[in-house]
Design a protein around this motif. Structure first.
Motif, PDB file in Angstrom:
ATOM      1  N   MET A  53       1.071  -0.861  -0.276  1.00 29.03           N
ATOM      2  CA  MET A  53      -0.319   0.188  -0.511  1.00 29.03           C
ATOM      3  C   MET A  53       0.797   1.148  -0.174  1.00 29.03           C
ATOM      4  O   MET A  53       0.630   2.092  -0.503  1.00 29.03           O
ATOM      5  CB  MET A  53      -1.149   0.015   1.145  1.00 29.03           C
ATOM      6  CG  MET A  53      -1.822  -0.806   0.851  1.00 29.03           C
ATOM      7  SD  MET A  53      -2.458  -0.597   2.242  1.00 29.03           S
ATOM      8  CE  MET A  53      -3.673   0.488   1.613  1.00 29.03           C
ATOM      9  N   THR A  54       1.601   1.619   0.470  1.00 27.87           N
ATOM     10  CA  THR A  54       2.357   2.787   1.053  1.00 27.87           C
ATOM     11  C   THR A  54       4.411   2.829  -0.307  1.00 27.87           C
ATOM     12  O   THR A  54       4.805   2.847  -0.618  1.00 27.87           O
ATOM     13  CB  THR A  54       3.300   2.096   2.169  1.00 27.87           C
ATOM     14  OG1 THR A  54       3.816   1.558   2.500  1.00 27.87           O
ATOM     15  CG2 THR A  54       3.084   2.416   2.949  1.00 27.87           C
ATOM     16  N   THR A  55       4.259   0.935  -1.112  1.00 26.50           N
ATOM     17  CA  THR A  55       4.983   1.421  -2.337  1.00 26.50           C
ATOM     18  C   THR A  55       4.998   1.575  -3.407  1.00 26.50           C
ATOM     19  O   THR A  55       3.801   0.970  -3.979  1.00 26.50           O
ATOM     20  CB  THR A  55       5.683   0.209  -2.145  1.00 26.50           C
ATOM     21  OG1 THR A  55       6.350  -0.307  -0.800  1.00 26.50           O
ATOM     22  CG2 THR A  55       7.219  -0.007  -2.765  1.00 26.50           C
ATOM     23  N   HIS A  65      -5.781   7.006  -1.942  1.00 26.74           N
ATOM     24  CA  HIS A  65      -6.079   7.028  -0.261  1.00 26.74           C
ATOM     25  C   HIS A  65      -5.426   7.691   1.143  1.00 26.74           C
ATOM     26  O   HIS A  65      -4.314   7.501   1.066  1.00 26.74           O
ATOM     27  CB  HIS A  65      -6.194   5.176  -0.226  1.00 26.74           C
ATOM     28  CG  HIS A  65      -7.336   5.315  -1.377  1.00 26.74           C
ATOM     29  ND1 HIS A  65      -8.964   5.137  -1.401  1.00 26.74           N
ATOM     30  CD2 HIS A  65      -7.069   4.335  -2.008  1.00 26.74           C
ATOM     31  CE1 HIS A  65      -9.455   4.702  -2.314  1.00 26.74           C
ATOM     32  NE2 HIS A  65      -8.294   3.555  -3.058  1.00 26.74           N
ATOM     33  N   GLN A  66      -6.132   8.246   1.550  1.00 25.70           N
ATOM     34  CA  GLN A  66      -5.878   8.940   2.930  1.00 25.70           C
ATOM     35  C   GLN A  66      -5.922   7.229   3.800  1.00 25.70           C
ATOM     36  O   GLN A  66      -6.951   6.978   4.205  1.00 25.70           O
ATOM     37  CB  GLN A  66      -6.551  10.082   3.610  1.00 25.70           C
ATOM     38  CG  GLN A  66      -6.310  10.695   5.432  1.00 25.70           C
ATOM     39  CD  GLN A  66      -7.141   9.895   5.754  1.00 25.70           C
ATOM     40  OE1 GLN A  66      -7.881   9.512   6.386  1.00 25.70           O
ATOM     41  NE2 GLN A  66      -5.542   9.984   7.226  1.00 25.70           N
ATOM     42  N   VAL A  67      -5.338   7.344   4.500  1.00 26.31           N
ATOM     43  CA  VAL A  67      -4.928   6.399   6.121  1.00 26.31           C
ATOM     44  C   VAL A  67      -4.795   6.929   6.957  1.00 26.31           C
ATOM     45  O   VAL A  67      -2.985   7.002   7.015  1.00 26.31           O
ATOM     46  CB  VAL A  67      -4.258   4.968   5.473  1.00 26.31           C
ATOM     47  CG1 VAL A  67      -4.881   3.470   6.132  1.00 26.31           C
ATOM     48  CG2 VAL A  67      -5.049   4.296   4.071  1.00 26.31           C
ATOM     49  N   ASN A  78      -6.287  12.449  -1.619  1.00 24.95           N
ATOM     50  CA  ASN A  78      -7.649  12.240  -1.552  1.00 24.95           C
ATOM     51  C   ASN A  78      -8.704  12.240  -2.832  1.00 24.95           C
ATOM     52  O   ASN A  78      -9.839  12.454  -3.008  1.00 24.95           O
ATOM     53  CB  ASN A  78      -8.507  13.971  -0.848  1.00 24.95           C
ATOM     54  CG  ASN A  78      -7.822  15.154  -2.188  1.00 24.95           C
ATOM     55  OD1 ASN A  78      -6.899  14.532  -3.369  1.00 24.95           O
ATOM     56  ND2 ASN A  78      -7.855  16.308  -1.611  1.00 24.95           N
ATOM     57  N   VAL A  79      -7.870  11.575  -4.028  1.00 23.76           N
ATOM     58  CA  VAL A  79      -9.112  11.188  -4.656  1.00 23.76           C
ATOM     59  C   VAL A  79      -9.847   9.841  -4.582  1.00 23.76           C
ATOM     60  O   VAL A  79     -11.040  10.358  -5.293  1.00 23.76           O
ATOM     61  CB  VAL A  79      -8.051  10.593  -6.285  1.00 23.76           C
ATOM     62  CG1 VAL A  79      -8.670   9.868  -7.445  1.00 23.76           C
ATOM     63  CG2 VAL A  79      -7.316  11.769  -6.548  1.00 23.76           C
ATOM     64  N   GLY A  80      -9.072   9.295  -3.712  1.00 20.43           N
ATOM     65  CA  GLY A  80     -10.594   7.822  -3.453  1.00 20.43           C
ATOM     66  C   GLY A  80     -10.841   8.281  -1.757  1.00 20.43           C
ATOM     67  O   GLY A  80     -10.208   9.419  -1.001  1.00 20.43           O
ATOM     68  N   PRO A  81     -11.595   7.684  -1.188  1.00 21.38           N
ATOM     69  CA  PRO A  81     -12.395   7.640  -0.368  1.00 21.38           C
ATOM     70  C   PRO A  81     -11.211   7.346   1.576  1.00 21.38           C
ATOM     71  O   PRO A  81     -10.384   6.265   0.499  1.00 21.38           O
ATOM     72  CB  PRO A  81     -13.732   6.770   0.155  1.00 21.38           C
ATOM     73  CG  PRO A  81     -13.436   5.810  -0.640  1.00 21.38           C
ATOM     74  CD  PRO A  81     -12.677   6.516  -1.803  1.00 21.38           C
ATOM     75  N   SER A  82     -11.134   7.980   2.377  1.00 16.95           N
ATOM     76  CA  SER A  82     -10.766   7.398   3.170  1.00 16.95           C
ATOM     77  C   SER A  82     -10.755   5.485   3.213  1.00 16.95           C
ATOM     78  O   SER A  82     -11.592   5.699   3.007  1.00 16.95           O
ATOM     79  CB  SER A  82     -10.750   8.311   4.208  1.00 16.95           C
ATOM     80  OG  SER A  82     -10.310   7.812   5.471  1.00 16.95           O
ATOM     81  N   MET A 111     -10.341   3.858 -10.033  1.00 18.73           N
ATOM     82  CA  MET A 111      -9.435   2.760  -9.140  1.00 18.73           C
ATOM     83  C   MET A 111      -8.760   1.947 -10.165  1.00 18.73           C
ATOM     84  O   MET A 111      -9.652   0.941 -10.513  1.00 18.73           O
ATOM     85  CB  MET A 111     -10.301   1.572  -7.983  1.00 18.73           C
ATOM     86  CG  MET A 111      -9.168   1.213  -7.116  1.00 18.73           C
ATOM     87  SD  MET A 111      -9.912   0.935  -5.731  1.00 18.73           S
ATOM     88  CE  MET A 111      -8.838  -0.691  -5.024  1.00 18.73           C
ATOM     89  N   PRO A 112      -7.663   1.985 -10.318  1.00 23.62           N
ATOM     90  CA  PRO A 112      -7.347   0.426 -10.864  1.00 23.62           C
ATOM     91  C   PRO A 112      -7.700  -1.054 -11.036  1.00 23.62           C
ATOM     92  O   PRO A 112      -7.631  -0.866  -9.826  1.00 23.62           O
ATOM     93  CB  PRO A 112      -5.738   0.511 -11.034  1.00 23.62           C
ATOM     94  CG  PRO A 112      -5.775   1.683 -10.544  1.00 23.62           C
ATOM     95  CD  PRO A 112      -6.544   2.113  -9.408  1.00 23.62           C
TER      96      PRO A 112
END
Length: 159
Positions: A53-55, A65-67, A78-82, A111-112
């Motif tokens: 998720m972070t790479t 996404h914000q996490v 901020n394109v996708g939901p949190s 989202m891909p």
């Protein structure tokens, strides 16, 4: 002789494990996009899912996404939901389906599809977009195990 036997045993085990992996074109989704069966038959590793998720060269989910649990990772999008609380909102099958192919659950999403290959008319941008089109032999963006790892991590994100 002992080394050869160990090598043969290891390759047989690896081959058996690989045989259990569901190919991208064989993933079974319900009418809402959930994927009930594991793609690997193995549990996901949440720590590895966090890496995916972070790479940037893997899933790079935080780009859109914000996490909160991944605050250390730069440039949350901020394109996708949190994704905070997704482990409470969706079950494992629903999360797996969204990561495999979000377009089945959310028509029109940007989202891909992370576990689709060049099958069933699915295409990726070609020379008209990048000037560096891949040939037709490329596979999915993430492996089946990486999908399971991401699902394991997302399942930990509770309210």
């Amino acid at each position: 002789m002992k080394f050869a036997t160990l090598t043969l045993a290891a390759s047989l085990i690896a081959g058996a494990a690989a045989a259990d992996v569901v190919a991208p074109g064989d993933v079974k989704m319900d009418e809402y996009g959930a994927v009930a069966e594991s793609l690997t038959g193995q549990p996901g590793n949440a720590a590895e899912g966090e890496k995916v998720m972070t790479t940037r060269s893997l899933g790079n989910c935080v780009a859109c996404h914000q996490v909160t649990a991944l605050e250390y990772a730069p440039f949350h999008g901020n394109v996708g939901p949190s994704l905070d609380g997704v482990g409470d909102r969706w079950n494992e099958a629903e999360l797996r389906g969204i990561v495999v192919n979000a377009k089945k659950t959310y028509d029109g999403t940007v989202m891909p599809s992370y576990y689709r290959a060049n099958v069933d008319g699915y295409i990726r941008p070609g020379n008209a977009y990048t000037g560096k089109a891949a040939d037709d032999s490329f596979g999915p963006l993430l492996t089946a195990q990486q999908i399971e790892d991401v699902v394991a991590f997302l399942s930990t994100l509770k309210e």
